[in-house]
Design a protein around this motif. Structure first.
Motif, PDB file in Angstrom:
ATOM      1  N   ASP A  92       0.819  -1.214   0.000  1.00  0.00           N
ATOM      2  CA  ASP A  92       0.000   0.000   0.000  1.00  0.00           C
ATOM      3  C   ASP A  92       0.853   1.265   0.000  1.00  0.00           C
ATOM      4  OD1 ASP A  92      -2.506  -1.297  -0.044  1.00  0.00           O
ATOM      5  OD2 ASP A  92      -2.441  -1.574   2.134  1.00  0.00           O
ATOM      6  N   GLY A  93       2.042   1.195  -0.606  1.00  0.00           N
ATOM      7  CA  GLY A  93       2.894   2.376  -0.711  1.00  0.00           C
ATOM      8  C   GLY A  93       3.658   2.709   0.552  1.00  0.00           C
ATOM      9  N   VAL A  94       3.776   1.740   1.468  1.00  0.00           N
ATOM     10  CA  VAL A  94       4.392   1.987   2.778  1.00  0.00           C
ATOM     11  C   VAL A  94       5.568   1.039   3.006  1.00  0.00           C
ATOM     12  CG1 VAL A  94       3.998   1.926   5.279  1.00  0.00           C
ATOM     13  CG2 VAL A  94       2.201   2.774   3.749  1.00  0.00           C
ATOM     14  N   ALA A  95       6.642   1.572   3.614  1.00  0.00           N
ATOM     15  CA  ALA A  95       7.765   0.756   4.079  1.00  0.00           C
ATOM     16  C   ALA A  95       8.184   1.271   5.450  1.00  0.00           C
ATOM     17  CB  ALA A  95       8.934   0.814   3.106  1.00  0.00           C
ATOM     18  N   ILE A  96       8.570   0.337   6.311  1.00  0.00           N
ATOM     19  CA  ILE A  96       9.012   0.692   7.661  1.00  0.00           C
ATOM     20  C   ILE A  96      10.370   0.033   7.922  1.00  0.00           C
ATOM     21  CG2 ILE A  96       8.365   0.872  10.094  1.00  0.00           C
ATOM     22  CD1 ILE A  96       5.475   0.209   9.278  1.00  0.00           C
ATOM     23  N   PRO A  97      11.426   0.539   7.280  1.00  0.00           N
ATOM     24  CA  PRO A  97      12.745  -0.027   7.561  1.00  0.00           C
ATOM     25  C   PRO A  97      13.083   0.174   9.042  1.00  0.00           C
ATOM     26  CG  PRO A  97      12.920   1.948   6.181  1.00  0.00           C
ATOM     27  CD  PRO A  97      11.478   1.651   6.339  1.00  0.00           C
ATOM     28  N   HIS A  98      13.645  -0.870   9.645  1.00  0.00           N
ATOM     29  CA  HIS A  98      13.950  -0.789  11.065  1.00  0.00           C
ATOM     30  C   HIS A  98      15.110  -1.699  11.417  1.00  0.00           C
ATOM     31  CE1 HIS A  98      10.956  -4.000  10.562  1.00  0.00           C
ATOM     32  NE2 HIS A  98      11.572  -4.603  11.560  1.00  0.00           N
ATOM     33  N   GLY A  99      15.685  -1.421  12.564  1.00  0.00           N
ATOM     34  CA  GLY A  99      16.794  -2.228  13.052  1.00  0.00           C
ATOM     35  C   GLY A  99      17.087  -1.889  14.492  1.00  0.00           C
TER      36      GLY A  99
END
Length: 153
Positions: A61-68
């Motif tokens: 849906d056009g969303v990314a949540i890069p995390h670490g």
């Protein structure tokens, strides 16, 4: 933990220049470093790239949540970026991502890290909110939308 408690306006990029995943991770890390003094840029980017190798954080849906997660930090860190053109982020739906929250957490955090990811997901689940963020005129408007919508969660 509210998104608006973590996201500082100076860590928000209304018009990302990045055209690919790696450039996006670097640009959002730079945004984070503007408000988190002493942040090791290379270490953050390496952690994010390693997480992406495990599986894309493009949720669709056009969303990314890069995390670490990082050692030697004691609080969650958040930046946000918008790409009007979209960036291929290997999302599950195969579509480019336009809205990005980058989350860095202390290595030993579990609950608050997951709760924050869930809160971001819940905020961006609403198609009208996503559309308002994509169409917002500038970073100030983006920030106000996030604060206003989060208060409605």
């Amino acid at each position: 933990m509210k998104i608006s408690d973590l996201l500082k306006p100076n860590a928000l990029v209304a018009d990302l220049k990045a055209k690919d995943k790696n450039a996006l991770l670097e640009e959002l890390t730079d945004a984070l470093a503007r408000v988190e003094k002493g942040l090791d840029r290379k270490l953050v980017v390496d952690v994010l790239k390693e997480r992406e190798r495990l599986g894309s954080t493009g949720i669709g849906d056009g969303v990314a949540i890069p995390h670490g997660k990082l050692k030697n930090i004691d609080h969650l860190m958040l930046s946000f970026g918008r790409s009007r053109d979209g960036i291929d982020f290997d999302a599950m739906d195969g579509r480019p991502a336009h809205l990005f929250f980058l989350l860095i957490a202390p290595e030993d955090s579990v609950g608050v890290h997951l709760k924050t990811l869930a809160r971001i997901s819940k905020l961006l689940k609403n198609p009208q909110v996503r559309e308002r963020l994509v169409q917002a005129a500038d970073g100030g408007e983006i920030y106000r939308i996030i604060v206003d919508e989060e208060n409605n969660l």
